[in-house]
Design a protein around this motif. Structure first.
Motif, PDB file in Angstrom:
ATOM      1  N   SER A 182       0.791  -1.231   0.000  1.00 46.27           N
ATOM      2  CA  SER A 182       0.000   0.000   0.000  1.00 46.27           C
ATOM      3  C   SER A 182       0.829   1.289   0.000  1.00 46.27           C
ATOM      4  N   TYR A 232      -7.959  -9.139  -0.071  1.00 49.58           N
ATOM      5  CA  TYR A 232      -7.569  -8.946   1.324  1.00 49.58           C
ATOM      6  C   TYR A 232      -8.799  -8.513   2.103  1.00 49.58           C
ATOM      7  N   THR A 233      -9.273  -9.398   2.972  1.00 51.26           N
ATOM      8  CA  THR A 233     -10.431  -9.062   3.790  1.00 51.26           C
ATOM      9  C   THR A 233     -10.563 -10.085   4.914  1.00 51.26           C
ATOM     10  N   ASN A 290      -8.288  -4.622  -1.837  1.00 49.42           N
ATOM     11  CA  ASN A 290      -8.535  -4.527  -0.402  1.00 49.42           C
ATOM     12  C   ASN A 290     -10.035  -4.370  -0.181  1.00 49.42           C
TER      13      ASN A 290
END
Length: 328
Positions: free
Chosen positions: A96, A181-182, A146
């Motif tokens: 990120s 991504y979770t 994300n």
């Protein structure tokens, strides 16, 4: 001037000599030679670490709109990490702090070579097919999304599902996958959509399960069921994000359940160099956030004891990554 790594290597020895039970500084980071573990499990030839990052801010500055500023983790340190773990291949994941500027990762793939390295990018929602094709030629084989952040923006499951479908349709002609991504709750909410997408889905970091809550926790059965679709992979990675027990034993039941369910849809990764703030410290882009001190060798040794079958080991460490990252 003594390097941070050289200094940190001496700390445990100094502490032992003084009779002190030392703990690694949060600045300990990127080399498993900071730990006492020695590798007992040698992974199969062709093994792949499917989730690492490279940070080289001198050559590739971080984006201004970032949440934190990580320490350096250049290609030379990555190569040392791979050598220590006997990993012949690697998948670089866009982190990120670089936003949608994938240049640092693409440079690392070029240096390492595409026979050895592939990547997963982060892109703008409106990226064109021509731009995606260029990324493909440079070794990218997936997009990272994300979804937890989108859920935090109060999107409905329908809105999140529509976004997944939009991005899946964009990459389908290239044979890429979506890496999500979770958390388990969000995965359960999106499970119907996930099984209907035209591309493979990779669930990051064990779906951010909470090891202390056991395998009956909400959402884990849905994760197991998603494996049955044949279109979903789970990344066995980032144990330090799902448990505080560094013996890793409370993660074992989850690994056993996933392996028993569908081991040909599992991949292994270290999540090197372990980006996470120190306990109680709020993330900020001011200053430097040092990497979380994780003993990657102890994790790999645990897998060696948990996966006694050579067939299962080869599937998880070699064959499944080949299918995802090297067949297109």
């Amino acid at each position: 001037m003594i390097s941070r790594r050289s200094l940190l290597k001496t700390l445990p020895l100094v502490g032992m000599a003084a009779g002190i039970n030392t703990k690694l500084s949060w600045a300990a980071a990127i080399s498993s030679d900071n730990f006492s573990s020695r590798l007992k499990f040698i992974p199969p030839s062709g093994s792949c670490d499917c989730h690492v990052h490279v940070f080289d801010p001198e050559r590739f500055p971080f984006v201004e709109a970032r949440v934190y500023t990580p320490d350096r983790a250049p290609i030379s340190d990555l190569e040392r990490h791979l050598k220590e773990l006997h990993m012949d291949r690697v998948v670089l994941i866009q982190p990120s702090p670089y936003g949608t500027d994938n240049r640092c990762m693409l440079n690392a793939i070029q240096v390492l070579g595409q026979k050895r390295a592939r990547g997963v990018a982060v892109v703008n929602d409106d990226i064109t097919s021509e731009e995606l094709q260029k990324l493909h030629e440079q070794g990218i084989r997936g997009l990272r999304l994300n979804m937890e952040a989108r859920a935090g923006a109060k999107l409905s499951a329908e809105e999140s599902g529509a976004f997944l479908k939009k991005m899946a349709d964009k990459i389908s002609p290239l044979g890429w996958h979506l890496q999500i991504y979770t958390n388990l709750h969000e995965i359960a909410d999106l499970s119907t959509t996930i099984t209907q997408l035209p591309v493979p889905i990779v669930i990051d970091h064990l779906g951010k399960l909470k090891a202390e809550e056991g395998i009956q926790q909400q959402g884990f059965n849905e994760l197991l069921s998603l494996l049955d679709s044949g279109n979903v992979y789970v990344k066995l990675s980032a144990f330090y994000r799902v448990t505080k027990d560094t013996s890793w034993q409370n993660v074992k039941p989850f690994i056993n359940a996933l392996v028993s369910r569908k081991y040909d849809r599992l991949i292994w990764a270290s999540d090197w160099p372990h980006t996470m703030p120190a306990p109680g410290k709020k993330r900020t882009k001011e200053g430097v956030e040092y990497f979380y001190p994780v003993d990657d060798i102890s994790i790999l040794n645990a897998f060696g004891s948990w996966l006694p079958s050579e067939k299962v080991r080869r599937e998880i460490f070699v064959d499944n990554p080949t299918r995802l990252y090297w067949t297109k």
